[in-house]
Write a protein that holds these residues in place. Structure first.
Motif: not given
Length: 415
Positions: A262-279
């Protein structure tokens, strides 16, 4: 004169040097930028005093502590380093308009058209080095040669605060007896492979049959022979000439190893947001998504897949990331780093022309509002609920997570 003159400028122990400028009491001490005294994290840069103990960039902090118990860990300040770097690179434009930064502390310069106006190759190099010392109080090393490869190798020959020039007619002689391990791109594993063929010097590698290396090492074997011969590009690209990014990604190293999915997926979700914002900011989209997982023992797994369509939104990226995570994560094993990467990028305008991807003319209202909030108040100001389980970059304890669920069910989290 036909020979091109390329400079490779490499700032000496850059992060550590900047920290010593701001904290003079650190001078003369073995310091490591990055990591912490508890042994977590990775050393980003080590001072020369620390390097005498065998400490190197990329080394786990725990290993650095073992080698040098008295080492001083300094928290990195990326914005500070970037500010200094920007001023240095701007000053290089006083000597040539062809400057190509390749990292925060390295740049290539094509000085072919200006070098002979400033006292020759060495005269110009000394002038650039003095300019940086006078403006920033930092030393640098410059390597010069007929191409980028030779210039970079030259800059590593006389550090710190050094200068080395390898003219085109001396490249073969300079490279002949050079250990293959000193060549750019040759790590320990590659060195062992080359030595299994009896290749121990660049001269031996330059004369080795390319076909044999290609059968064992693929195209990289062919590239290694070119490197051993000192062959490389002499192109220095200014910003307008730079190719578009082919991939974007973000990674995170945990302050303590995590095994809770759950915690690992939570962090991955935050990273997805960062990557998407850069895109979205770059007006790009990609069709390959990958997840990186690094376990406690530094074993790293990279698992990706190619999509049937291009994506640039976290709501499209995260479901793929979640699937890749479940396919690659060894349940119960502690993880020290996770990352999300999107590759095979193409501009949204080009995609529209090719009718490969239907995107709105402007970011959707929700994405645009979230991006604006983060611009004003920081990355953590708004995000998906999965990110609630991290506080200041650290996972929230089970008791606090239980409290959150309880509060959420009552609606009190809104008050």
């Amino acid at each position: 004169m036909n020979e091109r003159i390329i400079f490779h400028l490499d700032m000496d122990q850059f992060f550590a040097a900047v920290e010593m400028l701001h904290q003079p009491h650190l001078r003369g001490l073995p310091i490591a930028v990055g990591g912490n005294p508890s042994g977590r994290g990775v050393v980003v840069t080590a001072s020369y005093e620390a390097r005498r103990f065998g400490i190197r960039s990329g080394m786990p902090a725990a290993e650095a502590l073992r080698l040098c118990p008295q080492i001083v860990f300094v928290h990195s300040s990326v914005s500070k380093y970037c500010d200094v770097s920007a001023r240095i690179f701007k000053s290089l434009l006083e000597f040539t308009d062809r400057v190509e930064p390749v990292s925060v502390d390295e740049a290539y310069m094509d000085v072919t058209d200006t070098v002979w106006k400033d006292g020759g190759v060495q005269g110009l190099a000394m002038k650039i080095k003095r300019r940086i010392v006078e403006s920033e109080g930092l030393t640098s090393t410059i390597g010069a040669g007929p191409n980028r490869l030779v210039a970079k190798i030259a800059s590593g020959m006389n550090k710190p605060d050094g200068f080395t020039y390898i003219p085109a007619d001396r490249v073969e002689d300079m490279f002949r007896d050079m250990p293959v391990g000193d060549l750019h791109g040759v790590g320990k594993a590659t060195q062992r492979t080359l030595e299994s063929f009896g290749i121990r010097t660049a001269g031996q590698l330059a004369e080795f049959p390319v076909d044999i290396l290609k059968r064992r090492m693929g195209k990289f074997g062919e590239e290694l022979v070119r490197i051993a011969r000192g062959e490389g590009s002499d192109k220095v690209l200014v910003p307008d000439e730079q190719p578009e990014e082919k991939s974007m990604g973000h990674e995170h190293t945990f302050s303590q190893d995590i095994s809770d999915p759950v915690l690992l997926l939570g962090r991955l979700h935050l990273l997805c947001e960062k990557v998407a914002r850069r895109l979205r900011s770059a007006r790009m989209a990609g069709c390959t998504v990958a997840v990186r997982i690094r376990y406690r023992g530094f074993e790293t797994v990279l698992h990706g897949c190619k999509l049937k369509r291009f994506v640039q939104h976290e709501m499209d990226i995260y479901p793929v990331v979640e699937k890749l995570f479940h396919e690659s994560y060894r349940r119960g094993e502690p993880v020290r780093l996770t990352g999300v990467h999107v590759a095979e990028l193409i501009s949204v305008s080009e995609l529209r022309q090719q009718e490969l991807f239907v995107v709105p003319a402007e970011p959707d209202d929700l994405s645009q509002a979230c991006d604006e909030i983060r611009d004003l108040y920081g990355e953590r100001a708004i995000g998906f609920a999965s990110g609630v389980f991290f506080s200041g970059g650290r996972p929230i304890s089970n008791s606090r997570r239980t409290h959150f669920y309880s509060a959420f069910s009552r609606g009190s989290w809104l008050r």
